[in-house]
Design a protein around this motif. Structure first.
Motif, mmCIF file in Angstrom:
data_model
loop_
_atom_site.group_PDB
_atom_site.id
_atom_site.type_symbol
_atom_site.label_atom_id
_atom_site.label_comp_id
_atom_site.label_asym_id
_atom_site.label_seq_id
_atom_site.Cartn_x
_atom_site.Cartn_y
_atom_site.Cartn_z
ATOM 1 N N ASN A 322 0.998 -1.110 0.189
ATOM 2 C CA ASN A 322 -0.181 0.147 -0.002
ATOM 3 C C ASN A 322 1.127 1.445 -0.449
ATOM 4 O O ASN A 322 2.226 0.983 -0.090
ATOM 5 N N VAL A 323 -0.264 2.407 -0.033
ATOM 6 C CA VAL A 323 0.837 3.764 -0.109
ATOM 7 C C VAL A 323 1.999 4.416 0.844
ATOM 8 O O VAL A 323 3.303 4.064 0.776
ATOM 9 N N ALA A 324 1.920 3.887 2.135
ATOM 10 C CA ALA A 324 2.312 3.710 3.370
ATOM 11 C C ALA A 324 3.440 2.758 3.254
ATOM 12 O O ALA A 324 4.493 3.265 2.906
ATOM 13 N N SER A 325 3.318 1.942 2.685
ATOM 14 C CA SER A 325 4.651 0.470 3.482
ATOM 15 C C SER A 325 5.255 1.097 1.812
ATOM 16 O O SER A 325 6.248 1.456 1.513
ATOM 17 N N ASN A 326 4.658 1.376 0.666
ATOM 18 C CA ASN A 326 5.458 1.665 -0.230
ATOM 19 C C ASN A 326 6.854 2.554 -0.705
ATOM 20 O O ASN A 326 7.409 2.495 -0.304
ATOM 21 N N ALA A 327 6.185 3.907 0.371
ATOM 22 C CA ALA A 327 6.650 4.939 0.580
ATOM 23 C C ALA A 327 7.859 4.845 1.138
ATOM 24 O O ALA A 327 8.788 4.557 1.078
ATOM 25 N N ALA A 328 8.101 4.355 2.587
ATOM 26 C CA ALA A 328 8.774 3.793 3.381
ATOM 27 C C ALA A 328 9.188 2.690 3.088
ATOM 28 O O ALA A 328 11.290 2.696 3.237
ATOM 29 N N LEU A 329 9.364 1.531 2.194
ATOM 30 C CA LEU A 329 10.529 0.777 2.000
ATOM 31 C C LEU A 329 11.064 1.370 0.228
ATOM 32 O O LEU A 329 12.218 1.087 0.318
ATOM 33 N N SER A 330 10.232 2.184 -0.224
ATOM 34 C CA SER A 330 10.998 2.873 -1.392
ATOM 35 C C SER A 330 12.405 3.755 -0.917
ATOM 36 O O SER A 330 13.613 3.903 -1.522
ATOM 37 N N ALA A 331 11.837 4.307 0.240
ATOM 38 C CA ALA A 331 12.878 5.355 0.695
ATOM 39 C C ALA A 331 13.787 4.251 1.637
ATOM 40 O O ALA A 331 15.226 5.362 1.437
ATOM 41 N N LEU A 332 14.043 3.179 2.390
ATOM 42 C CA LEU A 332 14.728 3.354 3.100
ATOM 43 C C LEU A 332 16.552 2.203 2.363
ATOM 44 O O LEU A 332 17.507 2.623 3.083
ATOM 45 N N PRO A 333 16.686 1.987 1.239
ATOM 46 C CA PRO A 333 17.975 2.286 0.669
ATOM 47 C C PRO A 333 19.278 3.182 0.619
ATOM 48 O O PRO A 333 19.856 2.670 0.251
ATOM 49 N N TYR A 334 18.062 4.155 0.479
ATOM 50 C CA TYR A 334 18.955 5.904 -0.039
ATOM 51 C C TYR A 334 19.583 5.644 1.496
ATOM 52 O O TYR A 334 20.421 7.024 1.016
ATOM 53 N N PHE A 335 18.944 6.148 2.485
ATOM 54 C CA PHE A 335 20.406 6.443 3.834
ATOM 55 C C PHE A 335 21.535 5.779 4.418
ATOM 56 O O PHE A 335 22.471 6.967 4.000
ATOM 57 N N PRO A 336 21.540 4.491 3.809
ATOM 58 C CA PRO A 336 22.882 3.210 3.801
ATOM 59 C C PRO A 336 23.208 4.263 2.740
ATOM 60 O O PRO A 336 24.263 3.748 2.622
ATOM 61 N N MET A 337 22.197 4.184 1.198
ATOM 62 C CA MET A 337 23.611 4.608 0.392
ATOM 63 C C MET A 337 24.183 5.875 0.588
ATOM 64 O O MET A 337 25.429 6.257 -0.237
ATOM 65 N N ILE A 338 23.692 7.226 1.316
ATOM 66 C CA ILE A 338 24.612 7.998 1.387
ATOM 67 C C ILE A 338 26.056 7.268 2.261
ATOM 68 O O ILE A 338 26.897 8.324 2.096
ATOM 69 N N ILE A 339 25.888 6.686 3.402
ATOM 70 C CA ILE A 339 26.870 6.220 4.678
ATOM 71 C C ILE A 339 28.480 5.445 3.218
ATOM 72 O O ILE A 339 28.852 5.970 3.538
ATOM 73 N N PHE A 340 27.752 4.309 2.520
ATOM 74 C CA PHE A 340 27.802 3.930 1.916
ATOM 75 C C PHE A 340 28.881 4.952 0.180
ATOM 76 O O PHE A 340 30.313 4.704 0.426
ATOM 77 N N SER A 341 28.467 5.435 0.354
ATOM 78 C CA SER A 341 29.083 6.695 -1.097
ATOM 79 C C SER A 341 29.875 7.702 -0.196
ATOM 80 O O SER A 341 30.730 7.235 -0.719
ATOM 81 N N ILE A 342 30.148 7.792 1.511
ATOM 82 C CA ILE A 342 30.797 8.879 1.450
ATOM 83 C C ILE A 342 32.214 7.944 2.090
ATOM 84 O O ILE A 342 33.210 8.574 1.864
ATOM 85 N N ILE A 343 31.713 7.140 2.509
ATOM 86 C CA ILE A 343 33.587 6.009 3.125
ATOM 87 C C ILE A 343 33.753 5.143 1.324
ATOM 88 O O ILE A 343 34.632 5.547 1.739
ATOM 89 N N LEU A 344 32.883 4.989 0.743
ATOM 90 C CA LEU A 344 33.385 4.372 -0.382
ATOM 91 C C LEU A 344 34.458 5.680 -0.683
ATOM 92 O O LEU A 344 36.442 5.224 -1.516
ATOM 93 N N SER A 345 34.100 7.049 -1.456
ATOM 94 C CA SER A 345 34.747 7.810 -1.457
ATOM 95 C C SER A 345 36.275 7.692 -0.888
ATOM 96 O O SER A 345 37.485 8.670 -1.477
ATOM 97 N N LYS A 346 36.125 8.655 0.429
ATOM 98 C CA LYS A 346 36.776 8.382 1.312
ATOM 99 C C LYS A 346 38.105 7.634 1.207
ATOM 100 O O LYS A 346 38.998 8.061 1.580
ATOM 101 N N ILE A 347 37.830 6.634 1.137
ATOM 102 C CA ILE A 347 38.746 5.255 1.190
ATOM 103 C C ILE A 347 39.520 5.648 -0.230
ATOM 104 O O ILE A 347 40.494 5.362 -0.080
ATOM 105 N N LEU A 348 38.588 5.323 -1.211
ATOM 106 C CA LEU A 348 39.432 6.069 -2.571
ATOM 107 C C LEU A 348 40.653 7.121 -2.693
ATOM 108 O O LEU A 348 41.588 7.604 -2.911
ATOM 109 N N ASP A 349 39.860 8.483 -2.097
ATOM 110 C CA ASP A 349 40.244 9.084 -1.607
ATOM 111 C C ASP A 349 42.316 9.390 -1.374
ATOM 112 O O ASP A 349 42.885 9.708 -1.590
ATOM 113 N N THR A 350 41.546 8.770 -0.256
ATOM 114 C CA THR A 350 42.876 8.144 0.493
ATOM 115 C C THR A 350 43.861 7.046 -0.176
ATOM 116 O O THR A 350 45.483 7.739 -0.134
#
Length: 512
Positions: A322-350
């Motif tokens: 349903n709409v509420a579950s759809n929105a929550a589950l669709s948004a879920l991956p983007y928060f760990p994506m932010i953390i993963f992206s920054i960690i990866l960029s820092k590792i590569l820059d280092t």
């Protein structure tokens, strides 16, 4: 008075590095642009009269071709039940006022990219030759105004929504060129990946927050609230951007002398450039690394828009959330994506700063991650069937892995030609806009009256092929080295640096 302002700015600059103020403000700006871009994908689920649309689909329609692709004569296409049983179905409550067919829905979602397609190259020219700061402000401002006008004009006619989305696309097209120009002016080479990722990860943050907020707002206060609330909140950023951000360190008051010197000396911009060099179009169009970025960008965007725009519909149509579950589950991956992206960029820059890897290896590593893993996830998704939360987990892994693109091809323009970074990203992003137009129309065509797993296997299969093409092209032909034509119009004694030279030059300067 000017000396007093400079002194105060220097003190503030020592407390908060000005380049990271730019990065954070740029990230929020990108979050606004992307948030206002994708909110329609979630809001539309609440805007549509699903009962009426389903009734229209029951008319005889020839889907012989699609049926042959989605299932064999001896195989029935699996139909999912809602997670948790039939009690999860809330179709009556979720019916909205608009009876738009799937093809029209595809048009409404894709028309954003009509404006996006035509605005990037001219606005990149403005950003490079005049002011990237004001181009970025324009990008956000036009999106905010159009978002606030959307409910009224949509209620009048769907043509009003199309006009607003096209204008939002015009503004959105300015965002990447403007920020690429500012990164080229502000980011020391050894911090380029981290700063680029902080800025562009805002696209993921904006996407996640927009999907989540749009789901909550539409479920509780109606679809109109999505546009009013999100548009109003975005106004605050514009004032802060005007006050806190400048085009380059030489124009910035809120910066310490040490930071200004560190940035400008590492980039060779201690003195003011009299005029911006003309783009060497012939050399650009003959550049193999440039074409590698363009092909990678275009293929990646097909997959990105598939996740960004269409996954909420897959979860609604196939997995029956349903709409509420759809929105929550669709948004879920983007928060760990932010953390993963920054960690990866820092590792590569280092690793770059320590001389362990070159810029080319770093870019190819990141691009490999953002292609291979999502392709594997889509392949698994084709055969995972109606196991709802397993499917969501697989989708989440794919989306998180796509965060590597911020450290990969997406920032590669700044490596090969920092003088023309805005123009280059405008060129590749213009080509990469075509998937934004094609994806909703393609999905609308394949799923029209055929909203099942079989139809989505076709969609995912095409996306996998494009991910493979992206991987092979960039790994074979991509480069992180500055190209000779970047110095076109520069003094003859200006040497072209290889991809490791700037890293060695600025290591000592960044220690204080």
């Amino acid at each position: 008075m000017s000396e007093e302002v400079i002194a105060r700015g220097s003190i503030l600059g020592k407390l908060v590095p000005a380049r990271y103020v730019l990065a954070i403000m740029g990230s929020i700006g990108m979050a606004i642009v992307y948030g206002l871009k994708v909110n329609l994908s979630v809001a539309m689920v609440a805007m549509l009269n699903h009962t009426a649309i389903h009734g229209m689909q029951e008319k005889p329609v020839d889907h012989h071709t699609i049926s042959n692709l989605t299932s064999s004569a001896s195989e029935e296409v699996e139909v999912c039940s809602p997670p948790g049983g039939a009690t999860n179905v809330t179709a009556k409550v979720e019916d909205g006022p608009f009876s738009w067919s799937e093809p029209l829905q595809g048009t409404l979602l894709s028309c954003y990219f009509w404006g996006y397609l035509v605005s990037q190259i001219p606005l990149a020219h403005v950003a490079e030759n005049f002011s990237a700061k004001w181009v970025m402000l324009f990008s956000v401002a036009i999106n905010v105004v159009c978002t606030l006008l959307t409910p009224v004009l949509t209620s009048a006619h769907y043509g009003g929504l199309i006009v607003m989305r096209v204008l939002e696309g015009v503004g959105g097209g300015a965002s990447f060129p403007a920020m690429h120009v500012m990164i080229a002016s502000w980011a020391p080479p050894t911090e380029r990946m981290v700063m680029s990722t902080i800025i562009y990860v805002g696209t993921s943050a904006g996407t996640a927050l927009s999907i989540l907020l749009a789901g909550v707002l539409s479920a509780n206060w109606g679809w109109e609230s999505v546009f009013y609330v999100m548009g109003a909140l975005s106004c605050i950023w514009m004032l802060l951007w005007v006050i806190l951000v400048q085009d380059n360190p030489n124009k910035q008051s809120f910066i310490s002398a040490e930071e200004r010197h560190m940035i400008t000396s590492s980039l060779g911009t201690e003195t003011k450039v009299e005029h911006h060099p003309k783009v060497p179009w012939g050399k650009v169009l003959k550049s193999v690394p440039f074409w590698a970025i363009l092909i990678a960008h275009t293929c990646s965007n097909f997959g990105w828009y598939m996740f960004l725009i269409e996954i909420p519909f897959y979860m609604k149509q196939v997995l029956k959330f349903n709409v509420a579950s759809n929105a929550a589950l669709s948004a879920l991956p983007y928060f760990p994506m932010i953390i993963f992206s920054i960690i990866l960029s820092k590792i590569l820059d280092t690793l770059q700063a320590k001389g362990k890897i070159s810029t080319t290896i770093a870019r190819k590593t990141a691009t490999s991650i953002c292609t291979v893993i999502p392709a594997i996830c889509l392949l698994v998704l084709c055969y995972i069937g109606c196991r709802h939360y397993e499917a969501v987990s697989v989708m989440s892994v794919g989306i998180v892995a796509m965060g590597a693109m911020f450290s990969g091809f997406l920032s590669n323009h700044i490596d090969i030609a920092p003088n023309f970074a805005g123009t280059l990203v405008a060129l590749t992003n213009t080509a990469a806009t075509l998937p934004g137009i094609v994806v909703p129309l393609f999905v609308g065509f394949v799923t029209h009256g055929n909203q099942n797993i079989g139809a989505w296997r076709i969609i995912f299969g095409v996306t996998i092929v494009l991910f493979v093409l992206e991987f092979l092209t960039f790994v074979i032909f991509g480069s992180g080295a500055e190209q000779s034509w970047n110095r076109s119009g520069a003094p003859k004694d200006a040497d072209v640096k290889d991809e490791k030279t700037p890293l060695k030059d600025v290591n000592a300067q960044q220690k204080p």
